[in-house]
Enzyme design. Sequence first.
Site, mmCIF file in Angstrom:
data_model
loop_
_atom_site.group_PDB
_atom_site.id
_atom_site.type_symbol
_atom_site.label_atom_id
_atom_site.label_comp_id
_atom_site.label_asym_id
_atom_site.label_seq_id
_atom_site.Cartn_x
_atom_site.Cartn_y
_atom_site.Cartn_z
ATOM 1 N N HIS A 117 1.030 -1.437 0.358
ATOM 2 C CA HIS A 117 0.182 -0.439 0.264
ATOM 3 C C HIS A 117 0.524 1.454 -0.528
ATOM 4 O O HIS A 117 0.846 2.292 0.748
ATOM 5 C CB HIS A 117 -1.005 -0.103 0.736
ATOM 6 C CG HIS A 117 -1.071 0.511 2.543
ATOM 7 N ND1 HIS A 117 0.196 0.898 3.124
ATOM 8 C CD2 HIS A 117 -1.042 -1.156 3.257
ATOM 9 C CE1 HIS A 117 0.345 0.301 4.361
ATOM 10 N NE2 HIS A 117 -0.456 -0.483 4.732
ATOM 11 N N HIS A 129 -7.317 -7.389 13.850
ATOM 12 C CA HIS A 129 -7.526 -6.181 12.456
ATOM 13 C C HIS A 129 -8.247 -6.603 11.558
ATOM 14 O O HIS A 129 -7.465 -7.646 10.865
ATOM 15 C CB HIS A 129 -6.278 -6.267 12.648
ATOM 16 C CG HIS A 129 -5.145 -5.286 11.395
ATOM 17 N ND1 HIS A 129 -6.148 -4.081 11.686
ATOM 18 C CD2 HIS A 129 -4.565 -4.618 11.279
ATOM 19 C CE1 HIS A 129 -5.724 -2.969 10.735
ATOM 20 N NE2 HIS A 129 -4.518 -3.389 10.537
ATOM 21 N N HIS A 164 3.410 -9.472 11.559
ATOM 22 C CA HIS A 164 3.872 -9.059 9.980
ATOM 23 C C HIS A 164 5.681 -9.270 10.693
ATOM 24 O O HIS A 164 6.288 -8.979 12.257
ATOM 25 C CB HIS A 164 4.143 -8.232 9.288
ATOM 26 C CG HIS A 164 3.174 -7.471 8.957
ATOM 27 N ND1 HIS A 164 2.862 -7.998 7.817
ATOM 28 C CD2 HIS A 164 2.046 -6.261 9.048
ATOM 29 C CE1 HIS A 164 1.209 -7.092 7.900
ATOM 30 N NE2 HIS A 164 0.871 -6.316 8.108
ATOM 31 N N ASP A 171 -4.543 -7.290 4.798
ATOM 32 C CA ASP A 171 -3.494 -8.610 5.041
ATOM 33 C C ASP A 171 -3.835 -9.685 6.212
ATOM 34 O O ASP A 171 -2.788 -10.673 5.726
ATOM 35 C CB ASP A 171 -2.632 -7.187 4.998
ATOM 36 C CG ASP A 171 -2.332 -6.422 6.327
ATOM 37 O OD1 ASP A 171 -3.041 -6.311 6.151
ATOM 38 O OD2 ASP A 171 -1.276 -5.835 6.456
ATOM 39 N N TYR A 204 8.923 0.122 10.032
ATOM 40 C CA TYR A 204 7.423 -0.267 10.244
ATOM 41 C C TYR A 204 6.400 1.477 10.844
ATOM 42 O O TYR A 204 5.859 1.803 10.733
ATOM 43 C CB TYR A 204 6.432 -1.230 11.115
ATOM 44 C CG TYR A 204 5.848 -1.661 10.445
ATOM 45 C CD1 TYR A 204 5.461 -2.237 9.349
ATOM 46 C CD2 TYR A 204 5.179 -1.683 11.424
ATOM 47 C CE1 TYR A 204 3.834 -2.780 8.977
ATOM 48 C CE2 TYR A 204 3.248 -1.734 11.225
ATOM 49 C CZ TYR A 204 2.728 -2.789 9.991
ATOM 50 O OH TYR A 204 1.565 -2.722 10.049
ATOM 51 N N HIS A 254 -3.358 0.437 14.230
ATOM 52 C CA HIS A 254 -3.700 1.151 13.806
ATOM 53 C C HIS A 254 -5.381 2.403 13.232
ATOM 54 O O HIS A 254 -4.535 2.699 12.175
ATOM 55 C CB HIS A 254 -2.293 1.528 12.426
ATOM 56 C CG HIS A 254 -2.289 0.746 10.820
ATOM 57 N ND1 HIS A 254 -2.266 1.569 10.329
ATOM 58 C CD2 HIS A 254 -2.129 -0.910 11.420
ATOM 59 C CE1 HIS A 254 -2.378 0.396 9.473
ATOM 60 N NE2 HIS A 254 -2.666 -1.041 9.727
ATOM 61 N N ASP A 304 -0.839 -5.364 14.134
ATOM 62 C CA ASP A 304 0.799 -5.373 13.337
ATOM 63 C C ASP A 304 1.222 -4.118 13.972
ATOM 64 O O ASP A 304 2.656 -4.056 13.867
ATOM 65 C CB ASP A 304 0.284 -3.887 12.641
ATOM 66 C CG ASP A 304 -0.773 -4.406 11.452
ATOM 67 O OD1 ASP A 304 -0.329 -5.352 10.631
ATOM 68 O OD2 ASP A 304 -1.827 -3.080 10.690
ATOM 69 N N GLU A 346 -7.603 -4.965 8.549
ATOM 70 C CA GLU A 346 -7.190 -4.856 7.506
ATOM 71 C C GLU A 346 -6.813 -5.659 6.649
ATOM 72 O O GLU A 346 -6.523 -7.178 7.532
ATOM 73 C CB GLU A 346 -5.589 -4.074 7.778
ATOM 74 C CG GLU A 346 -5.655 -3.539 6.385
ATOM 75 C CD GLU A 346 -4.427 -2.387 6.567
ATOM 76 O OE1 GLU A 346 -3.495 -2.275 7.659
ATOM 77 O OE2 GLU A 346 -3.668 -1.699 6.036
HETATM 78 C C1 LIG Z 1 -1.690 2.956 6.786
HETATM 79 C C2 LIG Z 1 -3.422 3.571 6.414
HETATM 80 C C3 LIG Z 1 -4.307 4.849 6.952
HETATM 81 C C4 LIG Z 1 -5.341 4.806 6.743
HETATM 82 N N1 LIG Z 1 -5.535 6.056 7.255
HETATM 83 C C5 LIG Z 1 -6.875 6.325 6.911
HETATM 84 C C6 LIG Z 1 -6.886 7.352 7.380
HETATM 85 O O1 LIG Z 1 -6.435 8.505 8.038
HETATM 86 N N2 LIG Z 1 -8.751 7.832 7.371
HETATM 87 C C7 LIG Z 1 -9.521 7.022 7.063
HETATM 88 O O2 LIG Z 1 -10.786 7.418 6.770
HETATM 89 N N3 LIG Z 1 -9.104 6.147 6.762
HETATM 90 C C8 LIG Z 1 -7.528 5.442 6.268
HETATM 91 N N4 LIG Z 1 -7.571 4.276 5.833
HETATM 92 C C9 LIG Z 1 -8.176 3.384 5.593
HETATM 93 C C10 LIG Z 1 -8.544 3.553 3.800
HETATM 94 O O3 LIG Z 1 -9.126 4.575 3.571
HETATM 95 C C11 LIG Z 1 -9.858 1.754 3.766
HETATM 96 O O4 LIG Z 1 -9.052 0.663 3.990
HETATM 97 C C12 LIG Z 1 -9.838 2.010 2.170
HETATM 98 O O5 LIG Z 1 -11.009 1.490 2.167
HETATM 99 C C13 LIG Z 1 -9.085 1.920 1.437
HETATM 100 O O6 LIG Z 1 -9.046 1.998 -0.510
HETATM 101 P P1 LIG Z 1 -8.539 1.287 -1.476
HETATM 102 O O7 LIG Z 1 -8.630 -0.188 -1.356
HETATM 103 O O8 LIG Z 1 -8.613 1.860 -2.616
HETATM 104 O O9 LIG Z 1 -7.292 1.792 -1.016
HETATM 105 C C14 LIG Z 1 -6.213 4.371 5.739
HETATM 106 C C15 LIG Z 1 -5.843 2.843 5.611
HETATM 107 C C16 LIG Z 1 -4.514 2.689 5.946
HETATM 108 C C17 LIG Z 1 -3.823 1.399 5.260
HETATM 109 FE FE LIG Z 2 -2.758 -2.855 9.130
HETATM 110 FE FE LIG Z 3 -0.867 -5.781 8.225
#
Ligand SMILES: Cc1cc2nc3c(=O)[nH]c(=O)nc-3n(C[C@H](O)[C@H](O)[C@H](O)COP(=O)(O)O)c2cc1C
Ligand SMILES: [Fe+2]
Ligand SMILES: [Fe+2]
Lengths: 53, 400
Positions: free
Chosen positions: B25, B79, B225, B83, B192, B146, B165, B81
Amino acid sequence: MDKYECVCGYVYDPATGDPDNGIEPGTSFTDLPGDWVCPLCGATKDNFEKMDG
Amino acid sequence: MYKPIEIADGIYSVGCRDWDIRDFHGYSTYEGTTYNAFLLLGEKNILIDTVKEKFAEEMLSNISRIIDPKKIDVVISNHTEMDHSGAIPKVMEFIGKDKPLYCSKMGKKNLKSHFHRDFNFQVVGNGEQIKIGNRTFAFLETRMLHWPDSMFTYLVDDAILFSSDAFGQHYSGDKFFDDEIGDEIIPHARKYYANILLHFSPRVQALLKDVGKMNLKIDMICPDHGIIWRDNPSKIIEAYDTWSKQEPTKKVVVIFDSMWDSTTKMARSITSGIESEDVHVRLMNTRKWHRSDIMTEIIEAGAIVVGSPTLNNSIFPVIADVMTYIKGLRPQNKIAAAFGSYGWSGEAVKILNNEFSEMKLDIIDEGVKVQYVPEEKDLNKCFDLGVKIAKTLKEKLSKR
Ligand SMILES: Cc1cc2nc3c(=O)[nH]c(=O)nc-3n(C[C@H](O)[C@H](O)[C@H](O)COP(=O)(O)O)c2cc1C
Ligand SMILES: [Fe+2]
Ligand SMILES: [Fe+2]
Ligand SMILES: [Zn+2]
């Protein structure tokens, strides 16, 4: 006074306020300044919802 | 696929290595990464976290070398996310979709927003202690570390922290533990932290204090990870304490880009000025260095200096990219200064200074602007700026 919940799960409780960011205990959610953001995730006020009860 | 590793009595690491990934990402992962998942055998067989969707089969095959995956009774998701959650739908289908899925309150909400289906959610609260089969767990919400759903699962009996994470590193190799790899892993952990957690540093400090008060015995930390901290878990906890304090060190990062190398010449003179004061310096051209590597350098720096030529009344796009990224990760306690070559309108330095002030960095000089190609007197000015930055930094450090 009503508690409000952020999209991230943080709850704004007027009884505690947000002293780290200069918000005195006893400040209602509606009285928070427009540029106040969630101390946890940074979301603006419009991302909060009033909690039931 | 690797032979699942028994990390403690009846506890196996069953995740997958992603040898090939180079862009995670938008984070450069030169050594790939791993998606760690953990299988705990007992009266109830428990799976903690899963892997990216495309590794689902590989993980199930890892598990089947130990038990029939259908014998998994419970899944814990630390979590949401993808991954770590990507394989959850496949795993649940495979083991029985009504089996309990433990997660935080926000975990339930976010798993629904990812997969748009229901599971047999068992929401656990912050600090809640429960017995699953013969094992006792405590859950610790680590909201916004996070993501809103992030939590730690602590296995009380074995004093093992499954930390999601946190404490992780994007690293994939044939070493699985801190004692096998040694200090070589620290730069990966620092990267990281710098790229994923730095902006949440105040929460990291609060969490470390809370954990300190709880007097939690931690014999092993299993992040999602990279390698597992089994020999000296306090090492990574102490590193997190240091990084989250954001104490400046005697080091300056000079970041720049250039079209016709005028800004390059300025950057080099500034660098020489900094070095002449015996302060460490890292000169980083934004078209040679990935933003995530620049961030890793910044975390320990006491000052950042940014240079950009003026392009179309603005800063150079690659610099804007890096500045947006740095700003979001909110580095604190840093000195800042700007520089750049220009042709006629010359907005870049002013724009950079505005960015610094929004980032609440300490701007110690109005910056150096040079029209077109710098001559010796201009480069001397740049050298002097380097000296000034280095001296100011040393003075600041001596007062701490
Ligand atoms: C490292 C990281 C930081 C993120 N920071 C924010 C954030 O500050 N605010 C928010 O609304 N979403 C945040 N997100 C969530 C993403 O916007 C969300 O997972 C989104 O669905 C990703 O869209 P995509 O699949 O088009 O990349 C973050 C995601 C990651 C991985
Ligand atoms: Fe994560
Ligand atoms: Fe992760
Ligand atoms: Zn929030």
